[in-house]
Design an enzyme around this catalytic site. Structure first.
Site, PDB file in Angstrom:
ATOM      1  N   SER A 119     -34.126-127.494   0.115  1.00  0.00           N
ATOM      2  CA  SER A 119     -33.784-126.183   0.646  1.00  0.00           C
ATOM      3  C   SER A 119     -32.546-126.200   1.517  1.00  0.00           C
ATOM      4  O   SER A 119     -31.939-125.173   1.748  1.00  0.00           O
ATOM      5  CB  SER A 119     -34.957-125.638   1.473  1.00  0.00           C
ATOM      6  N   CYS A 120     -32.164-127.368   2.040  1.00  0.00           N
ATOM      7  CA  CYS A 120     -31.060-127.402   2.994  1.00  0.00           C
ATOM      8  C   CYS A 120     -30.341-128.722   2.913  1.00  0.00           C
ATOM      9  O   CYS A 120     -30.905-129.760   3.224  1.00  0.00           O
ATOM     10  CB  CYS A 120     -31.573-127.172   4.417  1.00  0.00           C
ATOM     11  N   GLY A 121     -29.079-128.675   2.537  1.00  0.00           N
ATOM     12  CA  GLY A 121     -28.313-129.897   2.407  1.00  0.00           C
ATOM     13  C   GLY A 121     -27.645-130.344   3.681  1.00  0.00           C
ATOM     14  O   GLY A 121     -26.980-131.376   3.708  1.00  0.00           O
TER      15      GLY A 121
END
Length: 279
Positions: A119-121
């Site tokens: 969901s979040c890099g």
């Protein structure tokens, strides 16, 4: 040695596996099989030094490696990615890349060693400067019609075979200025899908000034940052943007569109690039 944490039988072309499930519907229970999207740890290293571990769908990995390296400004062009080695491990996949030594030293100077999530890099970034990296301002970008954008949107669902099977993946798609889809990449992570698309576009020498990007997710800061870094000047996202994404798009010269769906869209920045009707 420990058991596998992921199923290596997952088809690299389909990105999914079959699993037994109990399906409850209309008061009845059916024991059946279903397609499940694959999500495995993928470790990336440069010149032998570990850099990041992403949870991603194990397909289009050559595109992923190149696109990630470009969108994160690790390299400036595909010619700087000298080799890509992909190895299957017990726990997941390792992608080893060789780049010019000055580029590798720049990575070390940034002190970035993060564990990404689907969901979040940006999770795990150690320095605020790494998070708020400002891409160069885009001085040129094409204009498109609203009709062309919606033509591309209307054909996108059928171009996502992995999501049609599993219902669990995002897509990043590239359309030409007339609304014809040129490339689509899928992944459980929205930013992974974008990196795969960037890599595929680069490998096929697609001109980023001759089309626009479609995202099946929200338009977060990172999605705008990655896009602007590789020169993409127009983004249409099916969901909403964040305030920080709007701020970056405005300052970088990127046209950012949200809620791009059948019944309309919202233009947040640089609306001069959207013409409402075909002429």
């Amino acid at each position: 040695m420990g058991s596998r944490e992921w199923d290596s039988s997952a088809d690299a072309e389909t990105g999914c596996v079959r699993r037994r499930v109990a399906r409850f519907e209309d008061g009845s229970i059916e024991q059946t099989e279903d397609w499940i999207a694959s999500e495995v740890p993928i470790a990336m290293s440069y010149n032998g030094e570990a850099h990041v571990v992403m949870l991603a769908t194990p397909m289009d990995l050559q595109d992923f490696a190149l696109g990630f390296s470009l969108s994160e400004a690790i390299i400036a062009s595909s010619s700087e990615l000298e080799t890509i080695r992909i190895d299957q491990r017990l726990e997941g996949i390792e992608i080893g890349m060789q780049i010019p030594q000055p580029r590798a030293e720049a990575i070390a100077a940034r002190q970035r060693n993060l564990s990404g999530r689907s969901s979040c890099g940006l999770c795990g970034t150690q320095q605020l400067e790494d998070v708020l990296r400002h891409p160069p301002t885009l001085t040129a970008a094409i204009a498109i019609t609203a009709d062309a954008m919606h033509r591309a949107l209307n054909s996108l669902a059928a171009a996502q075979p992995l999501n049609l099977r599993t219902g669990a993946t995002h897509a990043a798609a590239w359309s030409d200025i007339d609304g014809s889809l040129q490339l689509v990449r899928e992944d459980v992570g929205r930013h992974n899908a974008l990196d795969k698309l960037v890599g595929a576009m680069t490998r096929q020498a697609i001109d980023v000034q001759r089309g626009f990007l479609i995202l099946t997710s929200r338009a977060s800061y990172e999605m705008v940052q990655k896009s602007a870094t590789v020169g993409i000047g127009l983004i249409a996202a099916i969901s909403a943007p964040t305030a920080l994404a709007i701020h970056l798009a405005e300052s970088c010269g990127v046209t950012l569109i949200g809620f791009a769906r059948d019944d309309g869209h919202v233009v947040y920045t640089h609306p001069q690039r959207i013409v409402e009707q075909d002429t």
